[in-house]
Scaffold this active site. Sequence first.
Site, PDB file in Angstrom:
ATOM      1  N   ASN A  72      55.655  64.420 112.862  1.00  9.48           N
ATOM      2  CA  ASN A  72      55.304  65.838 112.895  1.00  9.48           C
ATOM      3  C   ASN A  72      54.575  66.195 114.196  1.00  9.48           C
ATOM      4  OD1 ASN A  72      56.358  66.023 110.319  1.00  9.48           O
ATOM      5  ND2 ASN A  72      54.387  65.825 109.291  1.00  9.48           N
ATOM      6  N   ASN A 172      62.148  66.086 115.159  1.00 11.19           N
ATOM      7  CA  ASN A 172      61.695  65.390 113.953  1.00 11.19           C
ATOM      8  C   ASN A 172      61.693  66.344 112.765  1.00 11.19           C
ATOM      9  OD1 ASN A 172      60.158  63.121 112.513  1.00 11.19           O
ATOM     10  ND2 ASN A 172      58.751  64.854 112.243  1.00 11.19           N
ATOM     11  N   GLU A 173      62.325  65.950 111.688  1.00 16.24           N
ATOM     12  CA  GLU A 173      62.268  66.678 110.396  1.00 16.24           C
ATOM     13  C   GLU A 173      62.331  68.197 110.585  1.00 16.24           C
ATOM     14  OE1 GLU A 173      59.021  65.195 107.976  1.00 16.24           O
ATOM     15  OE2 GLU A 173      60.001  63.254 107.735  1.00 16.24           O
ATOM     16  N   TYR A 244      59.928  58.271 101.682  1.00 15.01           N
ATOM     17  CA  TYR A 244      58.740  57.514 101.255  1.00 15.01           C
ATOM     18  C   TYR A 244      58.715  57.502  99.741  1.00 15.01           C
ATOM     19  CZ  TYR A 244      57.144  58.284 106.065  1.00 15.01           C
ATOM     20  OH  TYR A 244      57.037  58.315 107.434  1.00 15.01           O
ATOM     21  N   GLU A 292      62.281  56.627 109.242  1.00 12.45           N
ATOM     22  CA  GLU A 292      60.983  56.612 108.543  1.00 12.45           C
ATOM     23  C   GLU A 292      61.231  56.140 107.119  1.00 12.45           C
ATOM     24  OE1 GLU A 292      58.232  59.906 108.774  1.00 12.45           O
ATOM     25  OE2 GLU A 292      59.017  60.489 110.750  1.00 12.45           O
ATOM     26  N   GLN A 349      54.346  53.384 109.067  1.00 16.49           N
ATOM     27  CA  GLN A 349      54.317  53.178 110.488  1.00 16.49           C
ATOM     28  C   GLN A 349      53.874  51.743 110.769  1.00 16.49           C
ATOM     29  OE1 GLN A 349      52.434  56.487 112.531  1.00 16.49           O
ATOM     30  NE2 GLN A 349      53.459  58.011 111.260  1.00 16.49           N
TER      31      GLN A 349
HETATM   32  O1  AHR Z   1      54.965  59.193 108.983  1.00 16.13           O
HETATM   33  C1  AHR Z   1      54.176  60.263 108.591  1.00 16.13           C
HETATM   34  C2  AHR Z   1      54.920  61.595 108.635  1.00 16.13           C
HETATM   35  O2  AHR Z   1      55.914  61.605 107.659  1.00 16.13           O
HETATM   36  C3  AHR Z   1      55.663  61.906 109.905  1.00 16.13           C
HETATM   37  O3  AHR Z   1      54.850  62.489 110.865  1.00 16.13           O
HETATM   38  C4  AHR Z   1      56.706  62.877 109.453  1.00 16.13           C
HETATM   39  O4  AHR Z   1      57.866  62.811 110.231  1.00 16.13           O
HETATM   40  C5  AHR Z   1      56.957  62.495 107.999  1.00 16.13           C
HETATM   41  O5  AHR Z   1      56.929  63.578 107.170  1.00 16.13           O
END
Ligand code: AHR
Length: 503
Positions: A72, A172-173, A244, A292, A349
């Site tokens: 982000n 990104n996203e 996630y 991710e 990460q």
């Molecule tokens: O990895 C944490 C966050 O998760 C990243 O900044 C974003 O791309 C995702 O939503």
Amino acid sequence: MKKAEIVTDQHFLLAETDPRIFGSFIEQLGRAVYGGIYQPGSPLADEEGMRRDVLELVRQLRVPVVRYPGGNFVSGYHWEDGVGPREQRPARPDLAWQVIETNAFGLNEFVSWAKKADTQVMMAVNLGTRGPEDAKNLLEYCNFQGGTYYSDLRKQHGFAQPHGIRLWCLGNEMDGTWQMGHKTAEEYGRTAAEAGRLMKMLDPSIETVACGSSNLGMDTFGTWEETVLDACYDQVDYLSLHQYYGNYQGDSADFLASSVGMDEFISSVVSICDCVKAKKRKQKKIHLSFDEWNVWYHSREADEKLPRWGTAPHQLEDVYNFEDALLVGSMLITLLRHADRVKIACLAQLVNVIAPIMTSDTGAWRQTIFYPFWYTSRYGRGTVLQTLVQSPVYESKSYGTAPYLDAVLVWNREQEELTLFAVNKSLEEDLEVSCDLRQFAGYRMVEHQVLAHPDLKAVNTEENPDEVIPAAGENASLRDGRLTAVLGKHSWQMIRMGKPQEG
Ligand code: AHR
């Protein structure tokens, strides 16, 4: 005892593992950079301020590529703020994470760190508040030989040679309403096409990654991928996936079934890529960059209470437990089982921020999830074999029918080694697994590692860093070409077999 069977054949090859599936991610976020990989003045840091203890652990993980600087964060980032003399770099509010970014660390420092960590940079460009022109300028700064404004600026900053960054994320996203400069699929597809086109005109050797959906739960999932690829198919090489998982309901069986969700997610995105390929009558296949993935939920509540506008606060610092490590092991197995299409993946990460490595001012330690990643990255390179995994199953709340056994076989033909990665997800019972390996004549057991713990919630901390660590397994044998192993309940396992080397 429940029984499972793995059926394979030496001639049924799925794909070579692209080593980049063992990639990771460093965002300018929390203590990933400041106090993570970079801490000038610390007795643990080298002359450039890079934490030596962290570098050592990163090298152990053999991470071939690290995505940077977001996330982000990148969608509001001016990369120019982070290059050149430090005293002239401006501090800025980072709207994504509501903190102050000092810009003491920027892209040149990251490139230097990456060299020390034996890894390559996967650079993300800002397509949120900026656009194709700035992306092209950043590429010129990084990769152009010299004699132009931005390449000469790099030289002035002390980097005579181009950084030679090959892999570029186009934003990104961008489907997320939380994202700075959020776009519709049409808007983003068009922007990505232009950014990719300009960038490849400048440096045709680069590869580009377009943003897929931020996660499978997005309302626009599916149409986003199709619309974006419709617009930028020719300018991109990969489409991204992010996901996630968390055990929000305290239902471990359901949580461990999340890899079924990941598997279906990957298959769905492959189908969409191939649908666009067919519609466009293209030869080129779009491959996947799962850039991710991880468990992320432990720290969310605490993060909501953090005061705004701090600098490098303790953000997204999930303390991972043993069941998280089991799921990470399963997710790695899932990525390997899609090695024909998933060519890049980034554990999100790497340090402190939802990470396998944690630091304090006095040291660094391995979280539980470090271990399945470590072994899979080390021994998961080679040819993934096609396997039929016949396993007893259970019903999970969120993902339907889930097998107790997750497994994959990787054959390293050069080293004559065959490695089984497996997770027994049963919370109650051991599982007997067998596999006919008569085709692998002369192979013997080499190593058996098990990650097990009686308490699913056990964690590693600075004070007690070895609570959850792998140990040598005892219940596996390879006799007369048949592998038999008893996998303890809720355990991750690696069984390495090979031919004794001559001499
Ligand atoms: O990895 C944490 C966050 O998760 C990243 O900044 C974003 O791309 C995702 O939503």
